[in-house]
Structures are given as structure tokens and as C-alpha cells.
Design a protein around this motif. Structure first.
Motif, PDB file in Angstrom:
ATOM      1  N   ARG A  51       0.803  -1.229   0.153  1.00 19.99           N
ATOM      2  CA  ARG A  51      -0.021   0.039   0.005  1.00 19.99           C
ATOM      3  C   ARG A  51       1.082   1.155  -0.173  1.00 19.99           C
ATOM      4  O   ARG A  51       0.523   2.202  -0.641  1.00 19.99           O
ATOM      5  CB  ARG A  51      -0.998  -0.144   1.131  1.00 19.99           C
ATOM      6  N   GLU A  58       1.658   6.683  -6.908  1.00 21.47           N
ATOM      7  CA  GLU A  58       0.383   7.584  -7.108  1.00 21.47           C
ATOM      8  C   GLU A  58       1.121   8.859  -7.104  1.00 21.47           C
ATOM      9  O   GLU A  58       0.664   9.914  -7.851  1.00 21.47           O
ATOM     10  CB  GLU A  58      -0.441   7.478  -6.309  1.00 21.47           C
ATOM     11  N   PHE A  65      -5.749   6.258  -8.227  1.00 17.80           N
ATOM     12  CA  PHE A  65      -6.646   5.522  -7.198  1.00 17.80           C
ATOM     13  C   PHE A  65      -8.066   6.093  -7.538  1.00 17.80           C
ATOM     14  O   PHE A  65      -8.099   7.177  -7.662  1.00 17.80           O
ATOM     15  CB  PHE A  65      -6.259   5.676  -5.974  1.00 17.80           C
ATOM     16  N   GLY A  70     -10.302   0.970  -7.268  1.00 20.03           N
ATOM     17  CA  GLY A  70      -8.885   0.632  -6.724  1.00 20.03           C
ATOM     18  C   GLY A  70      -7.808   1.353  -7.578  1.00 20.03           C
ATOM     19  O   GLY A  70      -8.005   2.267  -8.200  1.00 20.03           O
ATOM     20  N   ALA A  71      -6.564   0.836  -7.018  1.00 21.70           N
ATOM     21  CA  ALA A  71      -5.282   1.371  -7.835  1.00 21.70           C
ATOM     22  C   ALA A  71      -5.274   0.656  -9.286  1.00 21.70           C
ATOM     23  O   ALA A  71      -5.324  -0.408  -9.455  1.00 21.70           O
ATOM     24  CB  ALA A  71      -4.086   1.210  -6.982  1.00 21.70           C
TER      25      ALA A  71
END
Length: 229
Positions: A51, A58, A65, A70-71
Motif C-alpha cells: 500500500r 500515485e 486511485f 482501486g489502484a
């Protein structure tokens, strides 16, 4: 800093390098979903450092995101995609119209069969498989274009899109359902002998609608100024 914190930092950097390397070599293409649990399992670590790695990516703009998604890997520079899709909408539309009168009933049946396979993939959607079938469908319609220079240009733009074309439907998967409906409309125009201008316009708008959907999703401010190709 405690040993546990130092260990987490070290593992987050391992995860960061591992993910970034796969983005760089296009193993993780734009739109690819980064599932924390899967990556953690691959690297034999907890999701906490993964994470942290994704947050770092990011911040660098390599990952975005999105709520309820989600990512996923960003389309870092999509200028090439935009330019090629605009060019392709015009070139492919014209090539399809120029080929229309040369298509046989068997050609139409083959194209419809491919479109039906695309419809079957919608239930368990795979953007890459869908895109491959999509290219096969359009090739079935434009490959009989009598102008070899036009065909060369269409092929060049498909090649220029490269791996980016695989990712379009990752960003706007809802566009896939609209796409197969538009395919059927183009087939009906061809088999009923519609004016070539109508066929060209339908094929051109079909291609540019995919770009429009992407722009509205990714660049809503810029999408307002899109020309109606």
C-alpha cells in the motif's frame, strides 16, 4: 525508528521497485488493476508495504486511485493515443467505405461471427482479448479497400497505438457494450447497400466515440472542446 518500521520501509521500497519495473517494461500496461493482496502474495509480504509503495507511485503520477475500482496504472502520456485515434477515425472510416461494395455475404457473416465472439466476452470482460477481436472485426471490413496507400496508413496507425490500444477498454469498459452495437449497425448499412457517405460516417463516428469516452473519463475538462470528427 523501530526495527519494525525500518523493515516496513525496506519492504515498501522493494514493492515500489518491483511494481515500477513492471510498469516500465509494459508488463503492467495503462489501466492494469494493481491488486494489493495479489502483489503482496507475489512478494511474500503483507499488504501494508505494498500500500505504501502504491501511494508513492500515485504521488509520482504512475498510478491512479479510483473509488470502487482501486489502484490502476495511469496513462502517463496519452497524447500519442489521442492523435492516433483521431487519425484512425478518419482513415479507417474511409477505408471501410471504400471496401464496402467489395464485401461478399461470406465476409459479412465472418465479421458478424467475430462480433458475436466479442459479445460473449462481455460477461467476463478481458480488455486485451476484446481489443484483439475488435481489430479482427474491423480488418474484416476494411482489408478489401482498393486503395493500398489508405490501407498502409490504417495499418501504421494501428501499429503506432501499440500496447495503448489494449488498455482503452480498461479505462472505459462500458464502452465495449456500445461498441458491439455500433458494429452491428455498420454491418447492416453495408449489407443493405447504404450510401458510402453513411457507411464512412458510421465507421468514423464509431472509432471517435471510443476516444470521446476515454476523454470524458480521463480528461473531462478537455473533452468539452473535442471536435466532432
Amino acid at each position: 525508528m523501530s526495527p519494525t518500521e525500518a523493515d516496513t520501509l525496506s519492504k515498501s521500497q522493494q514493492a515500489y521497485r518491483w511494481i515500477k519495473e513492471r510498469i516500465a517494461n509494459q508488463e503492467f500496461t495503462p489501466g492494469y488493476r494493481l491488486v494489493l493482496g495479489t502483489i503482496a502474495g507475489e512478494l511474500d509480504m503483507s499488504v501494508v508495504p505494498v500500500r505504501e509503495a502504491i501511494r508513492q507511485l500515485e504521488a509520482e503520477g504512475l498510478v491512479t486511485f479510483e473509488r470502487n475500482v482501486g489502484a490502476r496504472v495511469s496513462m502517463v502520456d496519452d497524447s500519442q493515443y489521442r492523435y492516433s485515434m483521431q487519425a484512425l477515425s478518419i482513415l479507417e472510416g474511409t477505408a471501410t467505405a471504400l471496401a464496402a461494395r467489395r464485401l461478399t455475404a461470406d465476409d459479412i457473416r465472418n465479421a458478424r461471427r467475430i462480433n458475436e465472439l466479442m459479445i460473449e466476452t462481455l460477461e467476463h470482460f478481458d480488455p486485451r482479448a476484446f481489443t484483439a477481436l475488435n481489430q479482427e472485426f474491423h480488418a474484416a471490413l476494411f482489408e478489401k479497400c482498393a486503395n493500398p496507400r489508405m490501407l498502409d496508413l490504417v495499418h501504421a496507425e494501428w501499429a503506432r497505438l501499440g500496447h495503448l490500444r489494449d488498455s482503452t477498454f480498461s479505462f472505459v469498459p462500458g464502452r465495449a457494450q456500445e461498441s458491439v452495437r455500433e458494429h452491428e449497425n455498420i454491418l447492416v448499412l453495408i449489407e443493405t447497400g447504404a450510401p458510402l457517405g453513411e457507411i464512412e460516417k458510421a465507421a468514423r463516428r464509431h472509432r471517435s466515440a471510443t476516444l470521446d469516452a476515454y476523454m470524458i473519463h480521463e480528461h473531462p475538462d478537455e473533452a468539452l472542446g473535442l471536435p466532432a470528427f
